[in-house]
Design a protein around this motif. Structure first.
Motif, PDB file in Angstrom:
ATOM      1  N   ALA A  91      49.107   3.109  11.268  1.00 42.48           N
ATOM      2  CA  ALA A  91      50.054   2.521  10.870  1.00 42.48           C
ATOM      3  C   ALA A  91      50.583   3.537  10.400  1.00 42.48           C
ATOM      4  CB  ALA A  91      49.278   0.874  11.006  1.00 42.48           C
ATOM      5  N   LEU A  92      50.799   3.826   9.461  1.00 43.35           N
ATOM      6  CA  LEU A  92      52.280   4.620   8.306  1.00 43.35           C
ATOM      7  C   LEU A  92      52.187   5.978   9.906  1.00 43.35           C
ATOM      8  CD1 LEU A  92      51.083   4.839   5.020  1.00 43.35           C
ATOM      9  CD2 LEU A  92      52.623   3.402   5.973  1.00 43.35           C
ATOM     10  N   ARG A  93      51.981   6.232  10.094  1.00 45.29           N
ATOM     11  CA  ARG A  93      51.776   7.069  10.825  1.00 45.29           C
ATOM     12  C   ARG A  93      52.401   6.864  12.058  1.00 45.29           C
ATOM     13  NH1 ARG A  93      50.973  12.578  10.070  1.00 45.29           N
ATOM     14  NH2 ARG A  93      50.407  12.862  11.754  1.00 45.29           N
ATOM     15  N   TRP A  94      52.114   5.829  13.206  1.00 46.04           N
ATOM     16  CA  TRP A  94      52.736   5.607  14.165  1.00 46.04           C
ATOM     17  C   TRP A  94      52.403   4.009  14.272  1.00 46.04           C
ATOM     18  CZ3 TRP A  94      54.522   8.303  17.425  1.00 46.04           C
ATOM     19  CH2 TRP A  94      54.845   7.333  18.559  1.00 46.04           C
ATOM     20  N   PRO A  95      53.223   3.280  13.294  1.00 49.87           N
ATOM     21  CA  PRO A  95      52.899   1.246  13.703  1.00 49.87           C
ATOM     22  C   PRO A  95      52.629   0.829  14.726  1.00 49.87           C
ATOM     23  CG  PRO A  95      55.240   2.326  12.833  1.00 49.87           C
ATOM     24  CD  PRO A  95      54.819   2.946  13.527  1.00 49.87           C
ATOM     25  N   ALA A  96      53.003   1.390  15.811  1.00 45.60           N
ATOM     26  CA  ALA A  96      52.470   0.756  16.475  1.00 45.60           C
ATOM     27  C   ALA A  96      51.075   0.450  17.525  1.00 45.60           C
ATOM     28  CB  ALA A  96      53.580   0.436  18.411  1.00 45.60           C
ATOM     29  N   VAL A  97      50.297   1.416  16.501  1.00 47.61           N
ATOM     30  CA  VAL A  97      48.574   2.126  17.208  1.00 47.61           C
ATOM     31  C   VAL A  97      48.031   0.606  17.193  1.00 47.61           C
ATOM     32  CG1 VAL A  97      48.438   1.944  14.858  1.00 47.61           C
ATOM     33  CG2 VAL A  97      47.418   3.488  16.807  1.00 47.61           C
ATOM     34  N   ALA A  98      47.429   0.345  17.905  1.00 50.59           N
ATOM     35  CA  ALA A  98      45.907  -0.755  18.281  1.00 50.59           C
ATOM     36  C   ALA A  98      45.104  -0.743  17.823  1.00 50.59           C
ATOM     37  CB  ALA A  98      46.316  -1.524  20.074  1.00 50.59           C
TER      38      ALA A  98
END
Length: 468
Positions: free
Chosen positions: A205-212
């Motif tokens: 989430a820190l690297r890519w906040p939109a990750v699911a």
């Protein structure tokens, strides 16, 4: 399980149908005798009926006979319970990969031969023979020999399995699937409420906040670990939105990591259509899962960093690309502007009418030259025609007539024959004389003597005479 709690001493106790310490079968002492007479009972189970059933002890005896015909077999399991009663040890052995257990009993002589004592949690291999106690119908394994499985044995088995699977090509680079640049959804298989799960979720989430994520919490050690991880892997592999699967665990002892070297799990990962990332987090002893996975991450945190890009880095890269594109576009526009300015300064564009005037003058010169050439050719041709006409006129018979000559022909002769000698026109012959202008009729008077008339320019010879 404590065999003394229900009054059952087990097959190696006082049951006459069990075995003695030497392992020799003891006769049943008539336990299978039928009070009603064996002759009235069906021989086979399929022949029984509601009117003629088997007594329970007959079924038990037949089951016992069938079970005890089974040969001895070496098995592997984990000791989850152990109680000693006198010279006998009562054990419960559980499968190392499934929730299946069986009771077992070992005589003191078997326990005394062990190289090192065993306790709850020990992993062992044992030579067992199935036995059944008639009184309660309980199945038990009589242990004839038992050996503890040490860490060295486990490592040797893992290495043998690793080499066998490697020989099959399961670890080949061409079988590795590439991870997507930006996964739409990530499948995560990890322990329940584990630090590994938190590390992966937080760092991703820190690297890519939109990750699911699609998280499947399973047992990552123990007998149920393999089955639960397999079920989660198959479920996520069939999920249409999952682009990559991460199997994560935060390290542990070699024994705790054994499920991740299980052959069934390794083959399932190899056959998965979705890329699989191994994030076990144990550098000293790598499980076989690290070899077959499409990507091996050293820790769960490393897995999070490698499966999703860093949004800050990607934004920086986008800005750099945009700056590079802007710079290239500006350079291209400037270069083309300079080129256009250079083209516009050329005479043909600076004064377009000059090009037209030059072409007009060139065309006019060509027109004048063409006209002169055509006129000269016409004049020369006219002169040639006049010369030919003069030649033709000089050779024409009419020109001879114009000089005073005439042509004398027979008036009535065949084909109007021309008179060439006096003999052709004897006296009295009707003649036709063709002059330069017109024709007259005449009659021959016969041949005349030769008359020669001379002057300074002309000599005429008349060889005949005629009267008009």
């Amino acid at each position: 399980m404590d065999e003394t709690t229900d009054g059952d001493p087990g097959p190696v106790g006082q049951d006459v149908s069990g075995t003695d310490p030497s392992g020799t079968d003891v006769p049943d002492s008539g336990a299978g005798a039928d009070p009603r007479g064996a002759s009235t009972l069906p021989e086979r189970a399929s022949d029984t009926t509601p009117e003629n059933p088997w007594p329970l002890h007959v079924l038990s005896r037949k089951l016992k006979e069938h079970i005890e015909r089974s040969p001895q077999v070496w098995i592997e399991g984990q000791v989850i319970e152990m109680n000693r009663r006198g010279q006998t040890a009562y054990l419960t052995l559980r499968d190392v990969d499934a929730e299946i257990s069986l009771p077992a009993s070992a005589w003191g002589t078997v326990m005394a031969r062990l190289r090192e004592p065993i306790q709850r949690g020990s992993r062992v291999v044992a030579l067992v023979k199935p036995e059944m106690w008639l009184k309660t119908g309980r199945l038990s394994m009589a242990v004839r020999d038992m050996r503890p499985v040490g860490l060295g044995d486990l490592l040797a088995r893992i290495e043998n399995l690793r080499q066998a699977l490697g020989a099959e090509g399961l670890f080949a680079d061409e079988r590795k699937k590439a991870l997507p640049l930006l996964p739409h959804r990530i499948g995560l298989i990890t322990g329940r409420d584990s630090d590994a799960e938190k590390d992966v979720l937080r760092n991703a989430a820190l690297r890519w906040p939109a990750v699911a994520f699609e998280v499947r919490e399973v047992a990552v050690q123990g007998s149920s670990a393999v089955s639960e991880v397999l079920a989660a892997l198959r479920e996520l592999d069939a999920h249409p939105e999952v682009d990559v699967i991460v199997i994560a665990r935060g390290g542990g002892s070699m024994e705790d990591l054994l499920p991740f070297s299980n052959e069934a799990l390794i083959r399932a990962v190899s056959e998965a259509s979705t890329p699989v990332v191994s994030a076990i987090g144990h550098e000293a002893d790598r499980p076989i899962l690290d070899d077959v996975a499409d990507l091996r991450a050293s820790t769960p945190t490393d897995a999070a960093k490698r499966i999703v890009p860093d949004v800050a880095e990607e934004l920086l890269r986008v800005r750099q690309c945009r700056d590079r594109i802007d710079r290239q576009v500006r350079l291209f526009v400037e270069r083309e502007s300079e080129r256009l300015a250079s083209i516009r300064t050329r005479p043909v564009l600076a004064s377009p009418q000059t090009f037209v005037e030059v072409r007009h003058e060139e065309l006019e010169r060509l027109r004048v030259r063409s006209h002169a050439a055509v006129s000269g050719a016409v004049v020369r041709a006219a002169d040639a025609v006049a010369h030919l006409r003069a030649q033709i006129r000089a050779l024409s018979p009419q020109q001879t007539l114009d000089r005073g000559y005439s042509v004398v022909q027979l008036l009535d002769g065949p084909g109007a024959a021309v008179i060439r000698s006096p003999q052709d026109a004897p006296s009295g012959t009707a003649l036709r004389v063709r002059l330069a202008r017109g024709t007259i009729a005449a009659r021959s008077e016969g041949q005349l003597p030769d008359i020669t008339h001379r002057d300074d320019t002309t000599t005429l010879s008349h060889e005949g005479s005629a009267h008009a």
